[in-house]
Scaffold this motif. Structure first.
Motif, short mmCIF file in Angstrom:
data_model
loop_
_atom_site.label_atom_id
_atom_site.label_comp_id
_atom_site.label_asym_id
_atom_site.label_seq_id
_atom_site.Cartn_x
_atom_site.Cartn_y
_atom_site.Cartn_z
N LEU A 256 0.83 -1.21 0.00
CA LEU A 256 0.00 0.00 0.00
C LEU A 256 0.87 1.26 0.00
O LEU A 256 0.58 2.23 -0.70
CB LEU A 256 -0.94 0.00 1.20
CG LEU A 256 -2.05 -1.06 1.18
CD1 LEU A 256 -2.74 -1.13 2.54
CD2 LEU A 256 -3.06 -0.77 0.08
N ARG A 257 1.94 1.25 0.82
CA ARG A 257 2.85 2.40 0.81
C ARG A 257 3.54 2.53 -0.54
O ARG A 257 3.71 3.65 -1.06
CB ARG A 257 3.88 2.24 1.93
CG ARG A 257 4.92 3.36 1.99
CD ARG A 257 4.29 4.73 2.19
NE ARG A 257 3.57 4.83 3.45
CZ ARG A 257 2.67 5.76 3.72
NH1 ARG A 257 2.35 6.67 2.81
NH2 ARG A 257 2.05 5.78 4.90
N GLU A 333 -4.12 5.32 3.68
CA GLU A 333 -3.33 5.62 4.89
C GLU A 333 -3.94 4.91 6.10
O GLU A 333 -3.21 4.38 6.95
CB GLU A 333 -3.27 7.13 5.13
CG GLU A 333 -2.42 7.90 4.11
CD GLU A 333 -0.93 7.70 4.30
OE1 GLU A 333 -0.51 6.93 5.20
OE2 GLU A 333 -0.16 8.31 3.53
N ARG A 334 -5.26 4.90 6.20
CA ARG A 334 -5.90 4.20 7.32
C ARG A 334 -5.68 2.70 7.23
O ARG A 334 -5.47 2.03 8.25
CB ARG A 334 -7.40 4.52 7.34
CG ARG A 334 -7.73 5.96 7.74
CD ARG A 334 -9.20 6.12 8.09
NE ARG A 334 -10.08 5.83 6.97
CZ ARG A 334 -10.45 6.74 6.06
NH1 ARG A 334 -10.02 7.99 6.14
NH2 ARG A 334 -11.27 6.40 5.08
N LEU A 335 -5.73 2.16 6.01
CA LEU A 335 -5.49 0.73 5.83
C LEU A 335 -4.07 0.36 6.27
O LEU A 335 -3.86 -0.70 6.87
CB LEU A 335 -5.69 0.34 4.36
CG LEU A 335 -7.14 0.31 3.86
CD1 LEU A 335 -7.17 0.15 2.34
CD2 LEU A 335 -7.92 -0.81 4.51
N ILE A 336 -3.11 1.21 5.95
CA ILE A 336 -1.73 0.96 6.37
C ILE A 336 -1.64 0.92 7.89
O ILE A 336 -1.06 0.00 8.48
CB ILE A 336 -0.78 2.03 5.80
CG1 ILE A 336 -0.66 1.87 4.28
CG2 ILE A 336 0.61 1.93 6.45
CD1 ILE A 336 0.10 3.00 3.60
N THR A 368 4.60 2.86 7.67
CA THR A 368 3.90 4.01 8.22
C THR A 368 4.62 5.31 7.88
O THR A 368 4.08 6.40 8.06
CB THR A 368 3.75 3.90 9.75
OG1 THR A 368 5.05 3.92 10.36
CG2 THR A 368 3.03 2.63 10.13
N ARG A 369 5.86 5.19 7.38
CA ARG A 369 6.63 6.39 7.02
C ARG A 369 6.32 6.78 5.58
O ARG A 369 6.17 5.91 4.72
CB ARG A 369 8.13 6.12 7.20
CG ARG A 369 8.48 5.74 8.62
CD ARG A 369 9.89 5.21 8.73
NE ARG A 369 10.13 4.67 10.08
CZ ARG A 369 11.01 3.72 10.35
NH1 ARG A 369 11.72 3.18 9.39
NH2 ARG A 369 11.17 3.30 11.59
#
Length: 372
Positions: A256-257, A333-336, A368-369
């Motif tokens: 995802l990122r 971002e929420r999924l991560i 998360t970064r």
């Protein structure tokens, strides 16, 4: 020194060991080559291999330590290096299929080989032409592609040779090989789905995109290397379940990122051209969510711009604005975050060797970064 600094130092040491093992192996292959044609090819490959993140060796190392293995045991180092050699095969062939020009901020292997060998040898069957722009189909470009295919095949073959040097306990060899075979097969299946392009025409585009992500990246990057490391040391079924409970969500978070960076990332940081992913129109959860949540007008923009091989910077900026406006970026971002939290919860409640928990927690934090 903080705990995190110590953990990062430990992971850096693992990377250094894998780097050194890969380099020694390739130097040996150049020295013992059966014909003088191979050492120059291996030399270019050696430059290409240098500088990777080594995620798969790191997760293999953590799986080995989680099961009680010694951090610097030969089996873990050589198996991790073998996984990186297989990953090199995958990258080389992936770049050929994508007609990519850059990898890690440097020319992809097929372009590097074209530049290195075309003037010296020329392609078989006629006079070569100077390589032009992206995908120009020149003889020089085709020569580089053909050499890169051979180099990728060498990497695939050498994966098995490096595993042989790992001196894996024969009682555990069958499970290690079974996991490696699954890793290879799932990657190919995921790449097949990836080549089909955007999933928006599917009945459920988001589900279709998740299917590609799980096959091509999430298990391949995290869960299976982690399981392979645990199998090396005879990990029990409980440890294997933790490898899945931690590995699947972390692998998904990594992809995802990567999807976000492919659309919004700084090319100077990602090492890839800024428009490459947008022009190729690859299926991703991000773009599937954007399509799912888009208005009819926004879908027109997505359809006309995503996957347009001639997309320019102005069109890319408009496309990015649409993706943000659909709410897809915020949702990803929420999924991560939820996936990393789920993985960390599985890690905290596990009974694995505590020596593996801090490195795994540090690795889980990477998605998360917002930079690579």
């Amino acid at each position: 020194m903080t705990v995190i600094d110590a953990v990062r130092g430990d992971l850096a040491e693992v990377r250094a060991e894998v780097d050194a093992t890969l380099d020694r192996f390739l130097v040996e292959k150049a020295r013992t080559a059966p014909d003088p044609c191979l050492p120059p090819l291996v030399g270019v490959l050696r430059e290409f291999v240098a500088g990777g993140k080594r995620l798969r060796p790191l997760f293999c190392h953590c799986g080995f330590v989680a099961g009680g293995g010694s951090p610097h045991h030969r089996a873990a180092v050589w198996t991790g290096a073998a996984l990186e050699m297989f990953h090199t095969f995958a990258l080389v062939h992936d770049d050929i299929m994508d007609r990519a020009e850059l990898r890690r901020g440097r020319p992809t292997l097929h372009r590097a080989l074209a530049e290195r060998f075309a003037d010296e040898h020329g392609p078989a069957g006629g006079r070569h032409e100077p390589s032009g722009g992206r995908g120009d189909g020149s003889a020089t470009e085709r020569f580089g592609v053909n050499l890169a295919i051979l180099a990728g095949d060498l990497c695939f073959t050498w994966t098995d040779e490096m595993l042989d040097r790992a001196d894996v306990d024969r009682r555990r060899w069958r499970e290690v090989r079974s996991l490696l075979h699954a890793m290879r097969t799932e990657l190919i299946a995921g790449k097949f789905l990836d080549l089909r392009g955007t999933p928006r025409a599917a009945a459920d585009p988001v589900r279709s995109a998740w299917r590609t992500t799980r096959l091509k990246t999430s298990r391949y990057t995290v869960e299976l290397p982690l399981r392979i490391g645990a199998a090396l040391v005879g990990g029990d079924p409980a440890l294997m379940r933790v490898c899945g409970a931690y590995g699947r969500p972390v692998g998904e978070a990594f992809q995802l990122r990567k999807d976000l960076l492919g659309v919004f990332g700084d090319p100077g940081a990602t090492g890839r051209p800024g428009l490459a992913d947008l022009r190729r129109g690859k299926p991703s959860v991000l773009m599937a969510l954007a399509w799912q949540q888009a208005t009819p007008e926004q879908r027109d923009q997505l359809s006309s711009r995503y996957g347009d091989p001639e997309l320019d910077e102005d069109g890319a900026a408009r496309l990015r604005d649409v993706v943000v406006a659909t709410g897809a970026v915020a949702r990803v971002e929420r999924l991560i975050t939820t996936r990393v939290d789920r993985a960390l919860g599985a890690l905290r409640s596990s009974s694995m060797n505590p020596a593996a928990k801090d490195p795994l927690a540090e690795l889980a934090a990477h998605p998360t970064r917002r930079t690579p």
